[in-house]
Scaffold this active site. Structure first.
Site, mmCIF file in Angstrom:
data_model
loop_
_atom_site.group_PDB
_atom_site.id
_atom_site.type_symbol
_atom_site.label_atom_id
_atom_site.label_comp_id
_atom_site.label_asym_id
_atom_site.label_seq_id
_atom_site.Cartn_x
_atom_site.Cartn_y
_atom_site.Cartn_z
ATOM 1 N N HIS A 1 0.832 -1.653 -0.265
ATOM 2 C CA HIS A 1 0.278 -0.194 0.064
ATOM 3 C C HIS A 1 0.531 1.194 -0.110
ATOM 4 O O HIS A 1 1.732 1.087 1.284
ATOM 5 C CB HIS A 1 -1.487 0.071 1.341
ATOM 6 C CG HIS A 1 -0.284 0.133 2.670
ATOM 7 N ND1 HIS A 1 -0.255 1.522 3.525
ATOM 8 C CD2 HIS A 1 -0.372 -0.908 3.087
ATOM 9 C CE1 HIS A 1 0.445 0.782 4.228
ATOM 10 N NE2 HIS A 1 0.471 -0.156 4.582
ATOM 11 N N GLU B 1 -5.443 1.685 2.288
ATOM 12 C CA GLU B 1 -5.185 0.022 3.237
ATOM 13 C C GLU B 1 -5.849 0.855 4.507
ATOM 14 O O GLU B 1 -5.759 0.361 5.175
ATOM 15 C CB GLU B 1 -3.707 0.000 2.716
ATOM 16 C CG GLU B 1 -3.554 -1.442 3.772
ATOM 17 C CD GLU B 1 -3.179 -1.122 4.612
ATOM 18 O OE1 GLU B 1 -2.320 -2.464 5.350
ATOM 19 O OE2 GLU B 1 -3.013 -0.473 5.710
ATOM 20 N N GLU B 2 -4.568 1.794 5.297
ATOM 21 C CA GLU B 2 -5.013 2.507 6.548
ATOM 22 C C GLU B 2 -6.472 2.621 6.716
ATOM 23 O O GLU B 2 -6.508 3.095 7.875
ATOM 24 C CB GLU B 2 -4.096 3.677 6.850
ATOM 25 C CG GLU B 2 -2.742 3.632 6.312
ATOM 26 C CD GLU B 2 -1.628 2.809 6.986
ATOM 27 O OE1 GLU B 2 -2.200 2.023 8.194
ATOM 28 O OE2 GLU B 2 -0.881 2.296 7.670
ATOM 29 N N ASP C 1 5.253 2.249 6.179
ATOM 30 C CA ASP C 1 4.679 1.320 6.591
ATOM 31 C C ASP C 1 3.568 2.279 5.426
ATOM 32 O O ASP C 1 3.086 3.200 6.099
ATOM 33 C CB ASP C 1 3.994 1.235 7.980
ATOM 34 C CG ASP C 1 1.804 0.848 7.936
ATOM 35 O OD1 ASP C 1 2.512 0.154 6.910
ATOM 36 O OD2 ASP C 1 1.872 1.109 8.953
ATOM 37 N N HIS D 1 3.690 4.128 12.883
ATOM 38 C CA HIS D 1 2.605 4.513 12.981
ATOM 39 C C HIS D 1 2.933 5.834 13.954
ATOM 40 O O HIS D 1 2.965 6.367 14.162
ATOM 41 C CB HIS D 1 1.553 4.248 13.577
ATOM 42 C CG HIS D 1 0.480 3.474 12.388
ATOM 43 N ND1 HIS D 1 -1.032 3.321 12.472
ATOM 44 C CD2 HIS D 1 0.590 2.816 11.367
ATOM 45 C CE1 HIS D 1 -1.737 2.401 11.619
ATOM 46 N NE2 HIS D 1 -0.845 2.450 10.564
ATOM 47 N N ASP E 1 3.877 -6.028 3.843
ATOM 48 C CA ASP E 1 3.367 -4.790 4.290
ATOM 49 C C ASP E 1 4.684 -4.984 5.481
ATOM 50 O O ASP E 1 5.514 -6.199 5.813
ATOM 51 C CB ASP E 1 2.021 -5.131 4.783
ATOM 52 C CG ASP E 1 1.183 -3.310 5.315
ATOM 53 O OD1 ASP E 1 2.212 -2.473 5.574
ATOM 54 O OD2 ASP E 1 0.362 -3.569 5.461
#
Length: 328
Positions: free
Chosen positions: A61, A193-194, A163, A302, A216
């Protein structure tokens, strides 16, 4: 690889606003594939034609977590909501860059109990002195991401959006190296995706793959008093067993393990008790598909400074290339 990782990490692309990054990726891959297209959700889909009629879909992603401006108060401070999973405790004091080019610092209203910190109490200070001054620079609905510089430190990559821009780098490097594949290979750089695996959902429906493999990041258990997890930085890419979105078919997991063992590629087995990847959408598409995941161990997911091992990334490229030889 270092330059590719830097460009991808520092690219601007929160969920729903990925075009800057997909345009860059397209410039890197268009000379190495047979077809390239962008669908209505913004997914970048590259095809390398193979000798059989079977289809493998590789997904990484493009989007990153971010913020979205919801309100501007009389003093010019911006209120915001999250795009994807953001912890308010990790946001406080961070610099944010908005799509319009304005930067600001995240602050909070006065609170006496830090455990009660939440997004409703937080704001972005862009240096404006009034609502009118702020509105000349920023509009409601403006999106932003962490303002963070990428760094190569010893054998590690450090930066925002690894990410899953690191997964995108793995796909790009593999795509460039693969020649005359056995199967039709679809390299999909997915969007949103998130916020719910949205790009992978529509792309897999369109492609209808026989096998899907997501690339990922995953959490690690190798920092002090970390949540217990049998994945560490630098010990090889992780072959997923399960997460909250998928129970990986044992046949696919075992095929990956055998390829790694036969080719002396270090690997780990990943059981993630939270979260998911694009494979969760791929394996449920239409009547279903086999699916698996190659995961990159990552610290500080994140945040504005995610950390990966360079060796893990290189070995993920090697393993992914070998999956093109699967007989299924």
């Amino acid at each position: 690889m270092d330059r590719l990782m830097k460009d991808l990490s520092e690219g601007f692309g929160p969920s729903g606003h990925e075009k800057m990054v997909t345009d860059y990726i397209k410039s890197q891959i268009m000379d190495f594939c047979d077809e390239v297209k962008t669908d209505k959700l913004g997914n970048l889909i590259a095809l390398k034609k193979g000798k059989s009629d079977k289809k493998i879909m590789y997904a990484a992603h493009v989007d990153e977590i971010g913020i979205l401006v919801t309100f501007i108060d009389d003093n010019g401070f911006l209120r915001f909501t999250n795009i994807g999973g953001l912890s308010p405790h990790l946001l406080l004091g961070q610099r944010i860059k908005l799509e319009c080019g304005v930067t600001g610092v995240i602050g909070t209203e006065r609170i006496t109990d830090i455990s009660k910190l939440n997004l409703e109490k937080m704001f972005i200070d862009i240096g404006a002195n009034s609502k009118e001054e702020a509105e000349e620079l920023v509009s409601i609905g403006e999106v932003g991401t962490f303002c963070s510089n990428f760094e190569v430190k010893q054998n590690h990559y450090i930066g925002k959006a690894l990410d899953d821009r690191a997964g995108c780098a793995v796909l790009i490097e593999a795509l460039k190296d693969i020649k005359n594949p056995d199967h039709n290979l679809y390299f999909v750089f997915t969007t949103q995706e998130e916020v719910g695996l949205r790009g992978a959902t529509t792309a897999s429906y369109s492609i209808n793959p026989d096998l899907g493999i997501a690339i990922d990041v995953t959490a690690v258990g190798d920092t002090p008093k970390a949540r217990r997890m049998a994945v560490s930085l630098g010990k090889g890419p992780a072959i997923k067993v399960k997460d909250n979105s998928i129970m990986v078919n044992p046949m696919i997991k075992d095929m990956m393990i055998k390829k790694a063992q036969d080719n002396n590629i270090p690997y780990q087995l990943e059981v993630l008790e939270f979260g998911g990847t694009d494979s969760g959408a791929i394996h449920l598409s239409r009547e279903g598909a086999w699916a698996g995941v190659i995961s990159l161990p990552c610290r500080y997911i994140h945040t504005s400074n995610e950390m990966l091992s360079k060796d893990d990334v290189k070995n993920a490229v090697k393993l992914l290339k070998l999956t093109t030889e699967f007989d299924f």
